[in-house]
Write an enzyme that holds these catalytic residues in place. Structure first.
Site, mmCIF file in Angstrom:
data_model
loop_
_atom_site.group_PDB
_atom_site.id
_atom_site.type_symbol
_atom_site.label_atom_id
_atom_site.label_comp_id
_atom_site.label_asym_id
_atom_site.label_seq_id
_atom_site.Cartn_x
_atom_site.Cartn_y
_atom_site.Cartn_z
ATOM 1 N N ASP A 1 -51.994 3.623 8.938
ATOM 2 C CA ASP A 1 -51.003 4.365 9.064
ATOM 3 C C ASP A 1 -51.284 5.487 10.180
ATOM 4 O OD1 ASP A 1 -48.275 5.193 8.477
ATOM 5 O OD2 ASP A 1 -49.546 7.153 8.070
ATOM 6 N N GLU B 1 -51.223 1.043 13.271
ATOM 7 C CA GLU B 1 -49.975 1.570 13.636
ATOM 8 C C GLU B 1 -50.109 2.520 14.675
ATOM 9 O OE1 GLU B 1 -46.061 3.777 11.994
ATOM 10 O OE2 GLU B 1 -48.158 4.687 11.406
#
Length: 545
Positions: free
Chosen positions: A215, A268
């Site tokens: 993330d 990401e």
């Protein structure tokens, strides 16, 4: 723990995989509390196997106060009780592998929850303590420290700093939180932080996880001087895409490469610079990264072709496969977005009350499904996209939970509309998401979803679910789909046409007028009916030459 069974060994499985994104709170609820759980996912593994996916990516399932949908993690080595237990997760991983479906878990290295033991220790220890060195605690500016230490903004609005209160009740130091105030940022210059995350990787890889999705991967490292964010775009950014990130991910790659049966790192990485983006995909760093340029691209032939070409060109020098995705847990659902005048996506333009033509959006989403599944590389499919679910835009304000909505003062609709629990069966809520007689789903489901349930669509050969099942079956069987080369073909204005092999061709008509079918020996699949043997507007076809 005992060795976890693995699918047939294929070290390059990830290069052409179809990966299904599971948002656990909204997938399937087994115990009737209104929130999805891991037992619910286990019960639906046959559905996912029939769909034809190769892996599942789970949004965070860890213990969390849920200040940001689970991205505020309190313990990376356990499962939040609302989702189940660690033993349940181990069963899910094992049962998925028995069906040839790997599991990818979310890792959130930028921050932890304010409820995490490290942060509680830091608050209790007070200013200047070693426990605070794992974070970014700083005195404030101004005569009495009343101003944040710098001008960095939170991703959710407002300043990226929260002030503490000392034990005597007086205002104390500030701590950095690039997201919510309940998500303090970690200091990756501290050896404890690096060692902890490397151990977390081993913990899940030892349990059979096939990979991790990282993330906010480009935001982890900060300039230790914490300078103000400059208005000069040429100035080095103090917390995005810093060069010292690459050392971190090389260390993670060494850990992943130490396991049999490839474990992958998926980043990401939101970056406009294609060259900088590709740096994360060098052979000793991440395996793949999300393609946000394509995700946000409007439904327009020139822009789609440019996005595809730019993506493939960026990946080619490092030998990494591209990824393709139409929607995720943060983004307006495809059938809604493609039914608007502006078919692109930008967080800054999200607003209430934007008109949508769902019939048009659905037609385009069907065509986009065939486009993405024909492109070279891997594909991410967000849960519910295979059902053609629209964004839910009439959730009562009192039910909205996303901090993007709350911190905007109610002007930003937030992301709850794409996170509504899935409809599986039946003609009224909870539509098989929960057992009958259960608590209401954590977000309300629209009544008109009765016609969109997986049960209804399974029996309809013209449904979105049937289209996805057919496309994934062909993709799995057709030599040359997934990873590999592609070649653009001559086509008329507004038409995208390309071949993947000498035999396979994809044609997508984005023009207003019907387009001619190229010469072919077999029509494999269409996203919609042909019109007098021609391809209507907003329609895609797969052909064998």
């Amino acid at each position: 723990m005992a060795d976890t069974p693995q699918p047939e060994a294929d070290e390059n499985w990830w290069r052409g995989a179809v990966i299904y994104q599971v948002y656990p709170r909204s997938f399937a609820d087994s115990n009737g509390d209104g929130t999805g759980d891991l037992a619910g996912v286990r019960s639906r593994l046959p559905y996912l196997a029939e769909l034809g996916v190769n892996a599942l990516w789970f949004n965070p399932w860890y213990p969390s106060p849920m200040a940001d949908g689970g991205y505020d993690v309190a313990d990376y080595r356990d499962i939040d009780p609302v989702f189940g237990t660690l033993a349940e997760a181990e069963k899910l991983i094992s049962e998925g592998l028995a069906l040839g479906i790997r599991t990818i878990i979310d890792i959130v290295p930028n921050h932890i929850s304010a409820a995490h033991p490290w942060f509680r220790e830091a608050l209790a220890a007070g200013p200047g303590s070693p426990a605070r060195d794992r974070f970014w605690f700083r005195p404030g500016r101004g005569d009495n420290g009343e101003l944040p230490p710098n001008n960095w903004p939170s991703q959710f609005g407002g300043p990226a700093w929260t002030r503490t209160t000392d034990p005597d009740g007086t205002p104390g130091d500030w701590f950095l939180n690039l997201f919510d105030s309940e998500q303090p940022d970690l200091n990756w210059n501290h050896p404890d932080v690096r060692a902890e995350h490397e151990d977390i990787l081993r913990f899940w890889f030892d349990r059979g996880a096939g990979g991790v999705r990282i993330d906010s991967a480009a935001m982890v490292a900060k300039d230790p001087e914490l300078p103000d964010l400059s208005s000069d775009p040429a100035a080095p950014h103090p917390y995005i895409d810093r060069d010292d990130l690459h050392e971190i991910y090389r260390g993670w790659r060494r850990i992943a490469d130490g396991y049999d049966n490839t474990r992958i790192l998926v980043g990401e990485v939101w970056l406009p610079d294609a060259v900088r983006f590709a740096h994360y995909l060098r052979p000793d760093e991440m395996h793949t990264a999300f393609n946000f340029d394509f995700l946000a691209c409007p439904w327009a032939p020139e822009q789609l072709r440019k996005s595809i070409e730019t993506t493939l060109a960026a990946h080619e020098p490092v030998g990494a496969p591209a990824t393709w995705v139409l929607c995720n847990h943060d983004v307006t659902r495809t059938v809604t977005r493609y039914g608007r005048v502006d078919t692109g996506f930008d967080f800054a333009t999200k607003a209430f009350g934007i008109p949508t033509d769902l019939e048009l959006g659905t037609r385009r989403a069907r065509a986009a499904a065939l486009l993405t599944l024909a492109l070279p590389g891997s594909v991410y499919l967000y849960q519910g996209e295979e059902l053609g679910l629209p964004e839910v835009e009439d959730i009562p304000a009192a039910k909205l939970q996303d901090p993007m909505y709350l911190r905007s003062g109610g002007t930003d609709p937030g992301r709850d509309g794409c996170r509504v629990p899935l409809p599986w069966s039946g003609d009224s809520s909870p539509f098989g998401f929960s057992p009958e007689g259960s608590a209401e789903p954590w977000l309300p489901q629209p009544a008109d979803w009765a016609g969109r349930t997986a049960e209804i669509q399974s029996a309809d050969p013209a449904s979105m679910l049937s289209l996805y099942r057919s496309a994934l079956r062909i993709r799995s069987a057709e030599a040359g789909l997934g990873d590999g080369p592609m070649h653009w073909l001559d086509s008329g204005p507004g038409v995208l046409a390309f071949s993947r092999t000498d035999a396979f061709v994809c044609v997508v008509n984005l023009a207003d007028a019907p387009a001619e079918l190229p010469a072919h020996s077999e029509l494999l699949l269409t996203s919609g009916p042909l019109l007098d043997g021609r391809i209507p507007a907003d329609t895609a076809v797969w052909l064998r030459r």
